[in-house]
Design a protein around this motif. Structure first.
Motif, PDB file in Angstrom:
ATOM      1  N   ASP A  33       0.813  -1.216   0.000  1.00  0.00           N
ATOM      2  CA  ASP A  33       0.000   0.000   0.000  1.00  0.00           C
ATOM      3  C   ASP A  33       0.850   1.272   0.000  1.00  0.00           C
ATOM      4  N   SER A  34       2.130   1.141  -0.323  1.00  0.00           N
ATOM      5  CA  SER A  34       3.038   2.296  -0.319  1.00  0.00           C
ATOM      6  C   SER A  34       3.542   2.587  -1.722  1.00  0.00           C
ATOM      7  N   MET A  35       3.655   3.884  -2.027  1.00  0.00           N
ATOM      8  CA  MET A  35       4.281   4.328  -3.273  1.00  0.00           C
ATOM      9  C   MET A  35       5.551   5.111  -2.959  1.00  0.00           C
ATOM     10  N   CYS A  36       6.206   4.744  -1.876  1.00  0.00           N
ATOM     11  CA  CYS A  36       7.475   5.382  -1.474  1.00  0.00           C
ATOM     12  C   CYS A  36       7.305   6.891  -1.275  1.00  0.00           C
ATOM     13  N   GLY A  37       6.182   7.264  -0.720  1.00  0.00           N
ATOM     14  CA  GLY A  37       5.950   8.668  -0.394  1.00  0.00           C
ATOM     15  C   GLY A  37       5.280   9.484  -1.476  1.00  0.00           C
ATOM     16  N   VAL A  38       5.071   8.904  -2.654  1.00  0.00           N
ATOM     17  CA  VAL A  38       4.451   9.648  -3.753  1.00  0.00           C
ATOM     18  C   VAL A  38       2.944   9.694  -3.547  1.00  0.00           C
ATOM     19  N   THR A  39       2.366  10.886  -3.659  1.00  0.00           N
ATOM     20  CA  THR A  39       0.929  11.069  -3.539  1.00  0.00           C
ATOM     21  C   THR A  39       0.539  12.315  -4.309  1.00  0.00           C
ATOM     22  N   VAL A  40      -0.739  12.550  -4.441  1.00  0.00           N
ATOM     23  CA  VAL A  40      -1.191  13.751  -5.138  1.00  0.00           C
ATOM     24  C   VAL A  40      -1.044  14.962  -4.218  1.00  0.00           C
ATOM     25  N   ASN A  41      -1.113  16.134  -4.809  1.00  0.00           N
ATOM     26  CA  ASN A  41      -1.049  17.407  -4.077  1.00  0.00           C
ATOM     27  C   ASN A  41       0.315  17.704  -3.493  1.00  0.00           C
ATOM     28  N   GLN A  42       1.332  16.954  -3.887  1.00  0.00           N
ATOM     29  CA  GLN A  42       2.696  17.211  -3.442  1.00  0.00           C
ATOM     30  C   GLN A  42       3.648  16.913  -4.594  1.00  0.00           C
ATOM     31  N   VAL A  43       4.887  17.391  -4.462  1.00  0.00           N
ATOM     32  CA  VAL A  43       5.883  17.025  -5.460  1.00  0.00           C
ATOM     33  C   VAL A  43       6.279  15.560  -5.271  1.00  0.00           C
ATOM     34  N   PHE A  44       6.987  15.022  -6.230  1.00  0.00           N
ATOM     35  CA  PHE A  44       7.479  13.639  -6.167  1.00  0.00           C
ATOM     36  C   PHE A  44       8.706  13.641  -5.252  1.00  0.00           C
TER      37      PHE A  44
END
Length: 246
Positions: A126-137
């Protein structure tokens, strides 16, 4: 019969950073800017990065702009709706490389690591290594330690020096304490005319006419009540083309 696309730049205003002498700054965290979850989830980016996902990563070409010039980007408070072939940073003052300057990992192919990292077995499902919407990569010590260690500062620079980096490259701005002299820069991206940038140029044009901030930027609307500010009649031919007027 095919018709060649025009090669003029589109209007993609960016920022001026003004850092007075003696100022402390926490800098800007390590990140890259091409998008967030849309890099995995949208059809256009799946095509752009197909070599990374189909097992032929050695054939991936970060300089191939196909599919990047038409697709959307997920909305967010920190994003770039335009397609930038290069991000640009022009010094407006002299700065030594220990005075809060740009740091990069100068390897455009590094996107292969970033996009495949969440698929490795040490990452929870369930992790994308901290990547999410509304923020930078984000690029972090936890998930990307080799890349974090590879950050390299640009050399000492003089006013007027310009630095350009691939739109996928990892970068940051180092922190500084008690700024030695001014630390002023202007951000000037290279955003060639293409369907994606034509859409954003129309947004910029509307914002310019009303004095509102363009959609990629905080809704500060500083120019709404300025007197004597530029109008569309003040643009030369290049400016009018960049706004999609000619």
């Amino acid at each position: 019969m095919s018709v060649a696309q025009p090669l003029w730049p589109s209007a993609r205003p960016d920022r001026i950073r003004r850092r007075p002498p003696g100022r402390d700054s926490s800098g800007l965290g390590t990140h890259c800017d091409p998008g967030t979850l849309d890099l995995w989830m949208t059809e256009e980016y799946q095509k752009a990065f197909r070599r990374l996902f189909d097992g032929t990563a050695e054939q991936y070409d970060p300089w191939d702009a196909a599919h990047r010039t038409t697709g959307p980007q997920y909305p967010g408070s920190t994003m770039c709706s335009a397609f930038r072939t290069f991000q640009g940073w022009t010094a407006l003052s002299d700065m030594d490389n220990d005075q809060g300057v740009l740091h990069t990992v100068p390897i455009p192919e590094i996107m292969a690591y970033l996009l495949l990292r969440p698929l490795l077995p040490d990452v929870p499902e369930d992790s994308m290594c901290g990547v999410t919407v509304n923020q930078v990569f984000p690029v972090t010590k936890r998930w990307h330690p080799p890349l974090y260690r590879a950050l390299t500062p640009i050399p000492d620079i003089k006013a007027g020096d310009s630095v350009w980096w691939h739109c996928d490259m990892i970068h940051s701005v180092a922190p500084v304490t008690d700024q030695n002299g001014w630390g002023n820069v202007m951000y000037i991206p290279a955003a060639p005319w293409c369907p994606r940038n034509a859409r954003y140029a129309a947004d910029v044009r509307e914002a310019f006419v009303t004095g509102f901030s363009p959609s990629d930027f905080p809704a500060e609307h500083h120019e709404r009540n300025w007197t004597g500010r530029f109008t569309l009649d003040d643009f030369n031919e290049t400016g009018r083309r960049g706004m999609g007027l000619d």
